[in-house]
Design a protein around this motif. Structure first.
Motif, PDB file in Angstrom:
ATOM      1  N   VAL A 231       0.841  -1.196   0.000  1.00 27.59           N
ATOM      2  CA  VAL A 231       0.000   0.000   0.000  1.00 27.59           C
ATOM      3  C   VAL A 231       0.879   1.251   0.000  1.00 27.59           C
ATOM      4  O   VAL A 231       0.666   2.193  -0.766  1.00 27.59           O
ATOM      5  N   PHE A 232       1.927   1.229   0.843  1.00 25.34           N
ATOM      6  CA  PHE A 232       2.822   2.377   0.933  1.00 25.34           C
ATOM      7  C   PHE A 232       3.696   2.497  -0.321  1.00 25.34           C
ATOM      8  O   PHE A 232       3.917   3.585  -0.825  1.00 25.34           O
ATOM      9  N   ALA A 235       1.586   3.831  -3.220  1.00 19.75           N
ATOM     10  CA  ALA A 235       1.274   5.255  -3.098  1.00 19.75           C
ATOM     11  C   ALA A 235       2.509   6.121  -3.303  1.00 19.75           C
ATOM     12  O   ALA A 235       2.483   7.087  -4.054  1.00 19.75           O
ATOM     13  N   LEU A 236       3.603   5.765  -2.634  1.00 21.57           N
ATOM     14  CA  LEU A 236       4.752   6.666  -2.588  1.00 21.57           C
ATOM     15  C   LEU A 236       5.700   6.493  -3.775  1.00 21.57           C
ATOM     16  O   LEU A 236       6.315   7.457  -4.224  1.00 21.57           O
ATOM     17  N   LEU A 239       2.648   6.062  -7.505  1.00 15.92           N
ATOM     18  CA  LEU A 239       1.655   7.106  -7.786  1.00 15.92           C
ATOM     19  C   LEU A 239       2.212   8.510  -7.638  1.00 15.92           C
ATOM     20  O   LEU A 239       1.747   9.435  -8.274  1.00 15.92           O
ATOM     21  N   TRP A 240       3.205   8.685  -6.755  1.00 20.07           N
ATOM     22  CA  TRP A 240       3.633  10.048  -6.388  1.00 20.07           C
ATOM     23  C   TRP A 240       4.039  10.894  -7.586  1.00 20.07           C
ATOM     24  O   TRP A 240       4.785  10.446  -8.425  1.00 20.07           O
TER      25      TRP A 240
ATOM     26  N   TRP B  56      -1.323  14.793  -4.329  1.00 21.27           N
ATOM     27  CA  TRP B  56      -0.561  14.271  -3.183  1.00 21.27           C
ATOM     28  C   TRP B  56      -1.456  14.000  -1.984  1.00 21.27           C
ATOM     29  O   TRP B  56      -1.314  12.979  -1.317  1.00 21.27           O
ATOM     30  N   ILE B  59      -3.580  10.868  -2.675  1.00 21.33           N
ATOM     31  CA  ILE B  59      -2.765   9.653  -2.570  1.00 21.33           C
ATOM     32  C   ILE B  59      -2.549   9.292  -1.104  1.00 21.33           C
ATOM     33  O   ILE B  59      -2.758   8.150  -0.685  1.00 21.33           O
ATOM     34  N   LEU B  60      -2.162  10.305  -0.298  1.00 24.46           N
ATOM     35  CA  LEU B  60      -1.891  10.034   1.118  1.00 24.46           C
ATOM     36  C   LEU B  60      -3.164   9.638   1.855  1.00 24.46           C
ATOM     37  O   LEU B  60      -3.142   8.746   2.710  1.00 24.46           O
ATOM     38  N   MET B  63      -4.038   6.094   0.940  1.00 23.07           N
ATOM     39  CA  MET B  63      -3.020   5.217   1.520  1.00 23.07           C
ATOM     40  C   MET B  63      -3.288   4.984   3.003  1.00 23.07           C
ATOM     41  O   MET B  63      -3.298   3.843   3.473  1.00 23.07           O
ATOM     42  N   MET B  64      -3.543   6.075   3.740  1.00 24.38           N
ATOM     43  CA  MET B  64      -3.757   5.937   5.184  1.00 24.38           C
ATOM     44  C   MET B  64      -5.051   5.171   5.478  1.00 24.38           C
ATOM     45  O   MET B  64      -5.102   4.374   6.410  1.00 24.38           O
TER      46      MET B  64
END
Lengths: 240, 122
Positions: A231-232, A235-236, A239-240, B56, B59-60, B63-64
């Motif tokens: 998941v992290f 996202a990071l 996708l970032w 951003w 996305i965050l 994600m969380m």
């Protein structure tokens, strides 16, 4: 020792909640983690240490990406696949994400069936989870092959900042290793469940100790953690 | 050694009902569905080429939410005692301090590089 064993039913007494409970548990005798077996507590502590490992990987990725003066390659285009005459952005990664989430769902089902002592369904769900995991690793191998053929190396790539390659191989490689280990772990435990080791109280080959259905939940903790890390990463990094 | 073996037996005596996590299957299916929805939404963020702070923050956020659902329900953290939850969940927050340190460090490195390699070469 006998005294302790007999005192065990006292565990059923009501415990303090909230912060008072935290203080009471940590300052009590023998074990701080009430209602949690040592196996589960140890898996949680291992996962905590693994969190720091992946945290450091993502942190170093952030550092190189923030400090480079060369533009970072656009993941949306790098990981696009050519399907039906057009480029679909990030589609392979999206499919991999859905596969891993599906595997987390089947794992949760396996844990549920394990506590109902449903031997056959538990093993079937664990095998399904392992199959999803193997599919994920296979797609990752495909992704790596594609990128290597396009000229991505840990020290260079055709699109921009050279640190892209080292971050990519390090992070996804370490995660893929975790998935692979998880698949092996799942297959071993699924075999034990299928054979009925936890119903017949058969002793383990290495430990010579009786296992319990709780091992399915412990395996599940590891597997969900692998999904959590993705998941992290999704996202990071993607996708970032 | 004998003590370790004895405490392991105590663990056995406690049995699954005391330490196991039994929850309705429906709950797992609902969470599973939400994870699919949230993953689709985060993919759509990229598909529709959203940019800047909107991208951003979305996305965050997704994600969380996904991480929270997995840890709380699939990993049963919501039903554990706080002594375990805090022991596991608080230490990773300290990584955020490390993140802050490295943000400053990266900015400094970037400035130095721009000064030496970009401005200096002109």
């Amino acid at each position: 020792m006998e005294g302790i064993t007999q005192a065990r039913p006292m565990e059923a007494i009501s415990r303090s909640q909230g912060w008072r409970g935290v203080v009471a548990d940590w300052s009590s005798d023998q074990r701080a983690f009430k209602n949690v077996s040592w196996g589960k507590a140890m898996m949680w502590i291992f996962l905590l240490s693994d969190t720091f490992v992946f945290g450091c990987f993502l942190l170093s990725y952030m550092t190189v990406r923030m400090s480079t003066i060369v533009p970072w390659p656009n993941p949306s285009e790098v990981f696009a696949l050519h399907i039906g005459g057009q480029d679909v952005p990030l589609i392979l990664i999206a499919i991999m994400t859905f596969i891993l989430i599906s595997s987390s769902g089947t794992m949760a089902m396996a844990v549920n069936f394990a506590y109902r002592r449903d031997r056959v369904r538990t093993a079937a769900m664990m095998l399904a989870t392992a199959a999803f995991g193997a599919a994920f690793v296979g797609m990752q191998a495909f992704e790596w092959t594609k990128l290597i053929q396009e000229g991505v190396r840990p020290w260079e790539n055709p699109w921009g900042a050279p640190q892209f390659g080292s971050s990519f191989f390090m992070i996804t490689g370490f995660h893929g290793t975790h998935v692979t280990i998880g698949v092996i772990f799942l297959l071993i435990i699924a075999r034990k469940v299928w054979r009925g080791d936890f119903d017949t109280e058969r002793r383990g080959f290495f430990t010579s100790r009786k296992g319990r259905y709780e091992i399915v939940e412990i395996t599940g903790l590891y597997w969900h953690f692998v999904d959590l890390v993705w998941v992290f990463i999704f996202a990071l990094f993607y996708l970032w | 050694m004998a003590q370790a073996a004895a405490s392991a037996d105590i663990g056995h005596a406690a049995g699954a009902p005391a330490e196991g996590q039994q929850h309705p299957i429906r709950l797992y299916l609902v969470v599973w569905g939400w994870l699919f929805v949230l993953s689709t939404l985060s993919y759509l963020v990229d598909y529709f080429h959203l940019h800047g702070y909107l991208r951003w923050s979305l996305i965050l956020l997704f994600m969380m939410l996904k991480a929270g659902l997995i840890v709380a329900v699939f990993m049963h953290m919501a039903w554990e005692r706080l002594a375990l939850s805090y022991a596991i969940l608080l230490p990773p927050l300290l990584v955020l301090v490390f993140v802050a340190i490295m943000v400053f460090e990266s900015d400094y490195t970037l400035l130095t590089r721009m000064h030496s390699f970009v401005a200096g070469s002109g």
